[in-house]
Design a protein around this motif. Structure first.
Motif, short mmCIF file in Angstrom:
data_model
loop_
_atom_site.label_atom_id
_atom_site.label_comp_id
_atom_site.label_asym_id
_atom_site.label_seq_id
_atom_site.Cartn_x
_atom_site.Cartn_y
_atom_site.Cartn_z
N LEU A 61 1.05 -0.97 -0.04
CA LEU A 61 -0.30 -0.16 -0.11
C LEU A 61 1.13 1.24 0.20
CD1 LEU A 61 -2.22 1.24 0.61
CD2 LEU A 61 -2.20 1.23 3.16
N GLU B 144 1.24 3.70 -3.33
CA GLU B 144 0.43 5.34 -3.10
C GLU B 144 1.48 6.25 -3.24
OE1 GLU B 144 -2.73 6.33 -2.57
OE2 GLU B 144 -1.98 4.16 -3.38
N ARG C 88 -9.05 3.27 -1.24
CA ARG C 88 -7.16 4.18 -0.49
C ARG C 88 -7.72 4.86 -0.35
NH1 ARG C 88 -2.97 1.46 -3.43
NH2 ARG C 88 -3.14 -0.46 -3.74
N SER D 59 -4.31 -4.78 -3.70
CA SER D 59 -2.80 -4.54 -3.82
C SER D 59 -2.37 -4.88 -5.57
CB SER D 59 -1.26 -4.33 -3.10
OG SER D 59 -0.88 -5.47 -3.17
#
Length: 299
Positions: free
Chosen positions: A164, A168, A243, A278
């Motif tokens: 994650l 990002e 998200r 993911s």
């Protein structure tokens, strides 16, 4: 000022931030804006009569028809904001100083270096940590920054949290879409450019698959050439909202852990994101056109 006074002040700043920090701000605000309605506007002339046919009214009505597109774009913008806040949380706190320091000193190139390193699963430069003269690798470092335990992520098999953060950070590396939204560049929401190329000998045609999302134009001058580029960043609004919520959960866990430690608590129950998908990187497309003066034009 004495060192103990400085430490006390710094700890006070960090406590003030953590106690006031709302990890779910972006998610809740986006939901409210998605479900809200536009206020009714009235425009009157000098005599006080209502003008039903006015350019501003027409423009507001046209903008209202694009509401869903604006909200879809805003979901991506809020995801950028939430993800950047998460990164600042991770690289702040002991021994690197309070959040206020990270948010104020990590700008431009320095911040981009942090994004690049995280996206490449590397410990960000200037933020290395070690134990018994042995440097933490990326997983141990991230696990420690999140939970205070360098072995936590591996021991419990929570590597999706590392994924994650990496994904990002990868999104944050390229901020063209958010800058287009922020600065009002030539901007639209929808299908991006389609390019078709035909081979001069075989005649075989190759075409890209256009993406749907934020579209914008960038202008670059590198004398004597001029470069115009067309960009699209794919947006899937429901994925962005999901998200944002995951980022909020992780930010909330970090906040609660650090507050508990500041309060001298040894055991604290934390809720981390779990069981999410993911591996879905943000997709982008670009087409650049370079205009250079001809040899004849130089004479």
């Amino acid at each position: 000022m004495k060192p103990d006074r400085v430490k006390s002040m710094v700890d006070g700043l960090e406590r003030q931030f953590l106690e006031g920090f709302d990890p779910f701000f972006h998610y809740v605000t986006l939901e409210a804006m998605s479900n809200g309605v536009l206020d009714t506007f009235q425009i009157q002339n000098d005599e006080g009569d209502e003008l039903l046919d006015h350019e501003i009214i027409r423009q507001l009505q046209a903008s209202e028809k694009k509401r869903s597109d604006h909200i879809s774009s805003l979901a991506r913008v809020f995801r950028y904001f939430a993800a950047e806040t998460l990164v600042l949380l991770i690289v702040s706190g002991p021994p690197f100083g309070p959040f206020a320091r990270a948010a104020s000193t990590l700008r431009y190139d320095e911040m981009n270096k942090v994004f690049d390193d995280l996206a490449n699963r590397k410990v960000p430069r200037k933020f290395h940590l070690s134990r018994k003269n042995r440097a933490f690798d990326f997983t141990s470092w991230l696990s420690y920054r999140i939970s205070g335990d360098p072995d936590w992520m591996t021991r419990l098999g929570r590597h999706e949290i590392a994924n994650l953060v990496v994904e990002e950070a990868e999104m944050l590396r390229s901020r063209g879409a958010i800058n287009a939204f922020k600065h009002g560049k030539p901007f639209s929401f929808g299908t991006g450019f389609k390019m078709t190329l035909t081979h001069p000998e075989t005649g075989k045609t190759v075409s890209n698959v256009p993406l749907d999302g934020i579209n914008w134009i960038e202008w670059s001058e590198k004398k004597p050439s001029l470069e115009i580029s067309y960009h699209t960043e794919e947006i899937i609004p429901e994925e962005d909202k999901a998200r944002i919520f995951l980022i909020a959960l992780l930010s909330n866990a970090i906040r609660n852990y650090r507050l508990a430690r500041m309060n001298g608590e040894q055991n604290v129950e934390l809720t981390f994101p779990h069981g999410f998908t993911s591996g879905k990187m943000v997709r982008r497309q670009s087409m650049k056109i370079r205009l250079s003066p001809s040899e004849e034009g130089k004479k």
